[in-house]
Write an enzyme that holds these catalytic residues in place. Structure first.
Site, PDB file in Angstrom:
ATOM      1  N   ARG A 180       6.312  56.139   6.998  1.00 45.66           N
ATOM      2  CA  ARG A 180       7.169  56.962   6.123  1.00 45.66           C
ATOM      3  C   ARG A 180       6.393  57.523   4.939  1.00 45.66           C
ATOM      4  O   ARG A 180       6.710  58.611   4.445  1.00 45.66           O
ATOM      5  CB  ARG A 180       8.363  56.133   5.635  1.00 45.66           C
ATOM      6  CG  ARG A 180       9.480  56.962   4.982  1.00 45.66           C
ATOM      7  CD  ARG A 180      10.716  56.115   4.768  1.00 45.66           C
ATOM      8  NE  ARG A 180      11.854  56.908   4.328  1.00 45.66           N
ATOM      9  CZ  ARG A 180      12.325  56.900   3.076  1.00 45.66           C
ATOM     10  NH1 ARG A 180      11.756  56.150   2.141  1.00 45.66           N
ATOM     11  NH2 ARG A 180      13.382  57.644   2.754  1.00 45.66           N
ATOM     12  N   ILE A 219      14.302  63.294   1.453  1.00 46.91           N
ATOM     13  CA  ILE A 219      14.202  62.542   2.706  1.00 46.91           C
ATOM     14  C   ILE A 219      15.254  61.441   2.629  1.00 46.91           C
ATOM     15  O   ILE A 219      15.406  60.780   1.605  1.00 46.91           O
ATOM     16  CB  ILE A 219      12.781  61.976   2.883  1.00 46.91           C
ATOM     17  CG1 ILE A 219      12.621  61.275   4.233  1.00 46.91           C
ATOM     18  CG2 ILE A 219      12.400  61.034   1.761  1.00 46.91           C
ATOM     19  CD1 ILE A 219      11.184  60.861   4.524  1.00 46.91           C
ATOM     20  N   SER A 220      16.032  61.289   3.698  1.00 50.42           N
ATOM     21  CA  SER A 220      17.190  60.395   3.667  1.00 50.42           C
ATOM     22  C   SER A 220      16.796  58.924   3.541  1.00 50.42           C
ATOM     23  O   SER A 220      15.706  58.512   3.936  1.00 50.42           O
ATOM     24  CB  SER A 220      18.041  60.584   4.927  1.00 50.42           C
ATOM     25  OG  SER A 220      18.589  61.874   4.997  1.00 50.42           O
ATOM     26  N   GLN A 221      17.731  58.142   3.022  1.00 52.51           N
ATOM     27  CA  GLN A 221      17.602  56.687   2.948  1.00 52.51           C
ATOM     28  C   GLN A 221      17.336  56.139   4.353  1.00 52.51           C
ATOM     29  O   GLN A 221      17.982  56.546   5.314  1.00 52.51           O
ATOM     30  CB  GLN A 221      18.906  56.133   2.388  1.00 52.51           C
ATOM     31  CG  GLN A 221      19.026  54.639   2.306  1.00 52.51           C
ATOM     32  CD  GLN A 221      20.429  54.234   1.894  1.00 52.51           C
ATOM     33  OE1 GLN A 221      21.337  55.069   1.833  1.00 52.51           O
ATOM     34  NE2 GLN A 221      20.618  52.959   1.642  1.00 52.51           N
TER      35      GLN A 221
END
Length: 217
Positions: free
Chosen positions: A35, A61-63
């Site tokens: 990530r 950027i999503s959780q």
């Protein structure tokens, strides 16, 4: 320099597995994707925190848990063709590519398209294709799709996306006002074309911009 492999394993265990997502295929897919390589360099050390993070073009950027929840709901499997609307920096597409045959990501922000392509190419995620365009219209030239995921919230499920679902296909996206809490919904298309919709809970996403979404600005 942080031990990213250790941080990644902690993220998977604490943020995903302990919240009830135990499918080993999903956990292994998250283990396979760094990530930290999908956020700006200044945020790399925060890559495995339990929150969204800023990326290029003023987007996020999503959780990690939300990404995992959407992937689980979409029931992605081997041989599947997947469409992601709002590909961002390419992180979720990379994770899904470890489970699916092909992932098509659509992104409207030109800068993000270039960034995502460069990262995915450099990291050798060769079964991901990033396309620049209006994701609310889907990608008819690559349809039908076994799963469609949208990383932005619309007022409704765009008809073009439903039309591009294969029989038995699953669509997962947030629905609701971008300035308020939204609901993550799952739409399943039966073999005879009938649709079944279920509510997966409250979420917060950026607005889905496009012809079948909200207006830009």
């Amino acid at each position: 320099m942080p031990d990213f492999a250790d941080l990644r394993e902690r993220m998977i265990r604490r943020q995903i597995e302990l919240r009830g997502i135990a499918d080993p295929r999903i956990l292994e897919a998250f283990r396979a994707v760094p990530r930290e390589a999908f956020v700006s360099a200044s945020y790399a050390e925060a890559a495995y925190e339990d929150r969204p993070l800023p990326i290029e073009a003023g987007q996020t950027i999503s959780q990690p848990y939300i990404v995992a929840l959407m992937i689980e709901a979409a029931e992605i499997g081997r041989g599947d063709r997947v469409l992601e609307v709002g590909a961002g920096s390419g992180y979720a597409a990379a994770v899904m590519s470890r489970m699916a045959d092909t992932v098509i990501g659509i992104e409207r922000q030109h800068n993000l398209v270039q960034v995502a392509r460069e990262r995915l190419d450099r990291l050798d995620f060769s079964n991901v294709i990033i396309i620049e365009g209006d994701g609310t219209r889907g990608c008819p030239e690559e349809a039908p799709f076994d799963a469609i995921l949208a990383a932005a919230s619309g007022s409704h499920v765009p008809k073009p996306l439903v039309d591009q679902l294969a029989p038995g296909g699953r669509l997962v996206m947030p629905i609701g006002n971008p300035n308020w809490v939204q609901h993550l919904v799952k739409v399943t298309k039966a073999e005879d074309g009938r649709l079944q919709q279920s509510d997966l809970g409250e979420v917060r996403f950026v607005p889905l911009i496009g012809e079948e979404g909200w207006r830009d600005g």
